[in-house]
Design a protein around this motif. Structure first.
Motif, PDB file in Angstrom:
ATOM      1  N   GLU A 112      45.905  44.122  29.547  1.00 21.94           N
ATOM      2  CA  GLU A 112      46.003  45.552  30.279  1.00 21.94           C
ATOM      3  C   GLU A 112      45.087  45.289  31.787  1.00 21.94           C
ATOM      4  O   GLU A 112      44.628  44.584  31.666  1.00 21.94           O
ATOM      5  CB  GLU A 112      45.419  46.679  29.639  1.00 21.94           C
ATOM      6  CG  GLU A 112      46.413  47.818  28.444  1.00 21.94           C
ATOM      7  CD  GLU A 112      46.168  46.842  27.265  1.00 21.94           C
ATOM      8  OE1 GLU A 112      47.383  46.066  26.571  1.00 21.94           O
ATOM      9  OE2 GLU A 112      44.985  47.113  26.974  1.00 21.94           O
ATOM     10  N   ARG A 116      45.979  45.667  38.397  1.00 19.23           N
ATOM     11  CA  ARG A 116      45.215  45.583  39.291  1.00 19.23           C
ATOM     12  C   ARG A 116      44.437  44.519  39.798  1.00 19.23           C
ATOM     13  O   ARG A 116      43.775  45.045  40.907  1.00 19.23           O
ATOM     14  CB  ARG A 116      44.587  46.985  38.563  1.00 19.23           C
ATOM     15  CG  ARG A 116      42.993  47.325  39.340  1.00 19.23           C
ATOM     16  CD  ARG A 116      43.199  48.352  40.264  1.00 19.23           C
ATOM     17  NE  ARG A 116      43.859  49.901  40.143  1.00 19.23           N
ATOM     18  CZ  ARG A 116      44.651  50.511  40.370  1.00 19.23           C
ATOM     19  NH1 ARG A 116      45.269  50.760  41.512  1.00 19.23           N
ATOM     20  NH2 ARG A 116      44.963  51.576  39.382  1.00 19.23           N
TER      21      ARG A 116
ATOM     22  N   CYS B 113      41.764  44.147  28.048  1.00 19.11           N
ATOM     23  CA  CYS B 113      41.847  44.597  29.435  1.00 19.11           C
ATOM     24  C   CYS B 113      41.734  42.677  30.008  1.00 19.11           C
ATOM     25  O   CYS B 113      40.739  42.168  29.518  1.00 19.11           O
ATOM     26  CB  CYS B 113      39.988  45.222  29.942  1.00 19.11           C
ATOM     27  SG  CYS B 113      40.493  45.239  31.315  1.00 19.11           S
ATOM     28  N   ILE B 114      42.231  42.888  31.299  1.00 20.79           N
ATOM     29  CA  ILE B 114      42.093  41.677  31.745  1.00 20.79           C
ATOM     30  C   ILE B 114      41.141  41.088  32.061  1.00 20.79           C
ATOM     31  O   ILE B 114      40.659  39.523  31.803  1.00 20.79           O
ATOM     32  CB  ILE B 114      43.070  41.723  32.938  1.00 20.79           C
ATOM     33  CG1 ILE B 114      43.461  39.992  33.727  1.00 20.79           C
ATOM     34  CG2 ILE B 114      42.485  41.950  33.947  1.00 20.79           C
ATOM     35  CD1 ILE B 114      44.349  39.275  33.021  1.00 20.79           C
ATOM     36  N   LEU B 117      38.869  38.042  29.936  1.00 23.13           N
ATOM     37  CA  LEU B 117      39.529  37.038  30.121  1.00 23.13           C
ATOM     38  C   LEU B 117      38.766  36.406  31.022  1.00 23.13           C
ATOM     39  O   LEU B 117      38.056  36.888  31.681  1.00 23.13           O
ATOM     40  CB  LEU B 117      40.353  36.796  30.464  1.00 23.13           C
ATOM     41  CG  LEU B 117      42.140  36.882  29.244  1.00 23.13           C
ATOM     42  CD1 LEU B 117      41.621  38.254  28.967  1.00 23.13           C
ATOM     43  CD2 LEU B 117      43.517  37.122  29.932  1.00 23.13           C
ATOM     44  N   ALA B 118      38.811  35.031  31.383  1.00 24.22           N
ATOM     45  CA  ALA B 118      38.109  34.447  32.717  1.00 24.22           C
ATOM     46  C   ALA B 118      38.733  34.006  33.537  1.00 24.22           C
ATOM     47  O   ALA B 118      39.122  33.558  34.493  1.00 24.22           O
ATOM     48  CB  ALA B 118      37.698  33.112  31.365  1.00 24.22           C
ATOM     49  N   GLU B 119      38.482  35.144  33.954  1.00 20.41           N
ATOM     50  CA  GLU B 119      38.816  35.468  35.122  1.00 20.41           C
ATOM     51  C   GLU B 119      37.256  36.218  36.237  1.00 20.41           C
ATOM     52  O   GLU B 119      36.715  37.030  35.938  1.00 20.41           O
ATOM     53  CB  GLU B 119      40.184  36.902  35.534  1.00 20.41           C
ATOM     54  CG  GLU B 119      41.321  36.452  34.583  1.00 20.41           C
ATOM     55  CD  GLU B 119      42.339  36.349  35.014  1.00 20.41           C
ATOM     56  OE1 GLU B 119      41.675  35.530  36.214  1.00 20.41           O
ATOM     57  OE2 GLU B 119      43.372  35.723  34.946  1.00 20.41           O
ATOM     58  N   PRO B 120      37.583  35.181  37.617  1.00 21.63           N
ATOM     59  CA  PRO B 120      37.133  35.491  38.738  1.00 21.63           C
ATOM     60  C   PRO B 120      36.499  36.862  39.345  1.00 21.63           C
ATOM     61  O   PRO B 120      36.392  36.806  40.557  1.00 21.63           O
ATOM     62  CB  PRO B 120      37.406  34.854  39.617  1.00 21.63           C
ATOM     63  CG  PRO B 120      38.757  34.602  39.912  1.00 21.63           C
ATOM     64  CD  PRO B 120      39.042  34.882  38.472  1.00 21.63           C
ATOM     65  N   VAL B 121      36.930  38.275  38.092  1.00 23.89           N
ATOM     66  CA  VAL B 121      35.814  38.994  38.723  1.00 23.89           C
ATOM     67  C   VAL B 121      34.979  39.501  37.797  1.00 23.89           C
ATOM     68  O   VAL B 121      34.694  39.670  36.680  1.00 23.89           O
ATOM     69  CB  VAL B 121      37.487  40.318  38.901  1.00 23.89           C
ATOM     70  CG1 VAL B 121      38.253  40.166  39.328  1.00 23.89           C
ATOM     71  CG2 VAL B 121      37.755  39.817  37.150  1.00 23.89           C
ATOM     72  N   TYR B 139      40.443  48.778  36.023  1.00 19.69           N
ATOM     73  CA  TYR B 139      41.284  47.697  35.480  1.00 19.69           C
ATOM     74  C   TYR B 139      42.336  48.391  34.762  1.00 19.69           C
ATOM     75  O   TYR B 139      43.359  48.273  34.501  1.00 19.69           O
ATOM     76  CB  TYR B 139      40.682  46.638  35.332  1.00 19.69           C
ATOM     77  CG  TYR B 139      40.572  45.999  36.483  1.00 19.69           C
ATOM     78  CD1 TYR B 139      40.889  45.430  37.722  1.00 19.69           C
ATOM     79  CD2 TYR B 139      39.236  46.304  36.806  1.00 19.69           C
ATOM     80  CE1 TYR B 139      40.606  44.411  38.263  1.00 19.69           C
ATOM     81  CE2 TYR B 139      38.395  45.410  37.876  1.00 19.69           C
ATOM     82  CZ  TYR B 139      39.005  44.672  38.620  1.00 19.69           C
ATOM     83  OH  TYR B 139      38.606  43.962  39.912  1.00 19.69           O
TER      84      TYR B 139
END
Lengths: 314, 152
Positions: A112, A116, B113-114, B117-121, B139
């Motif tokens: 999810e 975005r 939720c994204i 995860l290891a995202e740069p946000v 998100y």
């Protein structure tokens, strides 16, 4: 120039009533092109990147068909397991790479909020084709389009939604969008799968007072549209309980005897056994038409976000 | 101050009108976890409040809070006030206020939720209500339940 140009389509909540109307009106004009009766090169030279990190049949194929019918090309990642994503690349990096190869990105992802995030990193429009249990706005738009096309209008129509309304991805955003457009709503579900309170509150905020029920029989006679969703086996720890519950929401010819003559039955598909095959040949069935409508609706969205709807005077 | 069982402080911060029962969470937010503390910290729990029945109070000597810490306190105790004490006087006094958008101080409670995860946000939430605090993840669109457990 369209104010839609360059916009992302991440959540149905991002679209105003005016924009929804704009998509539906253009979708209508796309029907002969979607059927192959007319042809166009409106998106000649444009490239769509289809990024599907989860299996999909209808959504993926209908986006591809929509782009090709408009004269554009499609690039895709057929097996995400064999790409750099499997090597641990972040979605943010994947998107920054893919946007340099394409003009518009269509994304389905198991998490999810993925769409975005993609929109955050991409300068090209991102269209959400489903993110985990989250949003699937083009499904909502094609559902709205199907109702409007079949019934002539949405406002004042009585829509009965039945099945798994708690976890069903399409159910929440459809209920909100239908309220925005002034439909009457009844939610029919077993108690543990009823529409979440948050969605009911949002529907009420939009000025609609939905009816909540657990029995399908009583809701049928008033319905103009019966929107059926699948009740999943894994929601029930006890298999016999599942069979009992699922059976009591099964739509068959007998149940539809009390229905209005012009009732239409919709389903986002795939169906398992929640609609009996005998319903397919009745004048009520619209689920295959609904699946086809994915093409003209996605054509309209692609034209709008790429600012090409005026190219051929559609 | 005569009701209080601790004496006034010379320099530091008094966090007053903390929602009853939240004092220990405030300590965690400002990093008072034991050995790392170099000055006196006083905690009053369940003391009478003229405004709202009961309250908690935390006094930290020789320390002022940074804006991120104040934002975090506002999430779990929207009525709290911050008093900055210099030489026994209240040099500044203000009520905590949640910003319209909360970034990077709480993580989303949805494990799928994204942003988890290891995202740069950084996590990002729209504040839908101030008191009680209601945060919606921009998100995944979910409302964050049990905010205090998700403070970073």
């Amino acid at each position: 120039m369209s104010d839609f140009k360059g916009s992302d389509v991440v959540s149905i909540r991002d679209l105003s009533k005016g924009r929804i109307e704009q998509v539906l009106a253009l979708s209508e004009k796309m029907i002969p092109y979607a059927r192959g009766e007319k042809s166009t090169k409106a998106l000649d030279g444009r490239i769509l990147a289809n990024l599907f990190f989860e299996p999909s049949t209808r959504t993926r194929l209908s986006f591809e068909s929509a782009m090709v019918r408009l004269g554009g090309r499609v690039i895709d990642v057929a097996y995400p397991a064999m790409t750099s994503v499997a090597k641990g690349e972040t979605l943010a990096d994947t998107i920054r790479m893919v946007e340099s190869y394409s003009d518009v990105i269509v994304l389905r992802h198991p998490h999810e909020g993925a769409a975005r995030l993609a929109a955050h990193f991409s300068t090209k429009p991102v269209i959400n084709a489903g993110d985990g249990a989250g949003q699937h706005p083009t499904q909502t738009l094609l559902d709205l389009f199907t109702i409007r096309r079949e019934k002539g209008k949405i406002e004042g129509m009585h829509i009965v939604m039945v099945g798994d309304l708690k976890y069903g991805r399409t159910a929440h955003s459809l209920a909100e969008a239908l309220s925005l457009l002034g439909a009457e709503l009844t939610f029919v579900a077993p108690q543990n799968l009823q529409m979440p309170r948050e969605t009911v509150k949002e529907v009420e905020r939009l000025g609609i007072k939905p009816k909540l029920a657990s029995k399908i029989d009583d809701a049928i006679p008033q319905a103009d549209v019966l929107y059926v969703t699948r009740i999943q086996r894994e929601r029930f720890p006890d298999p016999s309980e599942y069979l009992k519950v699922a059976g009591s929401y099964r739509i068959d010819k007998n149940l539809l005897r009390e229905a209005k003559k012009d009732l239409i039955v919709m389903h986002p598909l795939p169906r398992i056994d929640e609609i009996a095959p005998e319903v397919d040949n009745t004048p009520h069935a619209r689920y295959f038409q609904q699946a086809f409508n994915g093409v003209p609706v996605r054509m309209a969205i692609l034209l709008l976000v790429l600012g090409a709807e005026a190219n051929e005077g559609f | 101050m005569k009701d209080f069982r601790v004496t006034p402080i010379r320099n530091g911060t008094v966090i007053d009108h903390i929602d009853c029962g939240m004092a220990l969470k405030v300590l965690r937010i400002i990093g008072v976890t034991g050995e790392n503390v170099r000055s006196t910290v006083s905690v009053l729990m369940h003391v009478p409040s003229k405004k709202a029945g009961w309250k908690d109070v935390v006094k930290v000597e020789d320390r002022e809070l940074d804006p991120r810490e104040v934002d975090k306190i506002s999430l779990i105790s929207p009525r709290a006030t911050i008093n900055i004490i210099r030489d026994f006087n209240v040099a500044e006094k203000y009520r905590v206020k949640l910003p319209e958008v909360v970034r990077g101080i709480v993580r989303c409670g949805n494990p799928n939720c994204i942003t988890n995860l290891a995202e740069p946000v950084e996590s990002e939430f729209i504040v839908e209500s101030q008191n009680p605090s209601v945060l919606r993840c921009i998100y995944c669109d979910r409302i964050l339940e049990d905010i205090s457990e998700h403070i970073i």
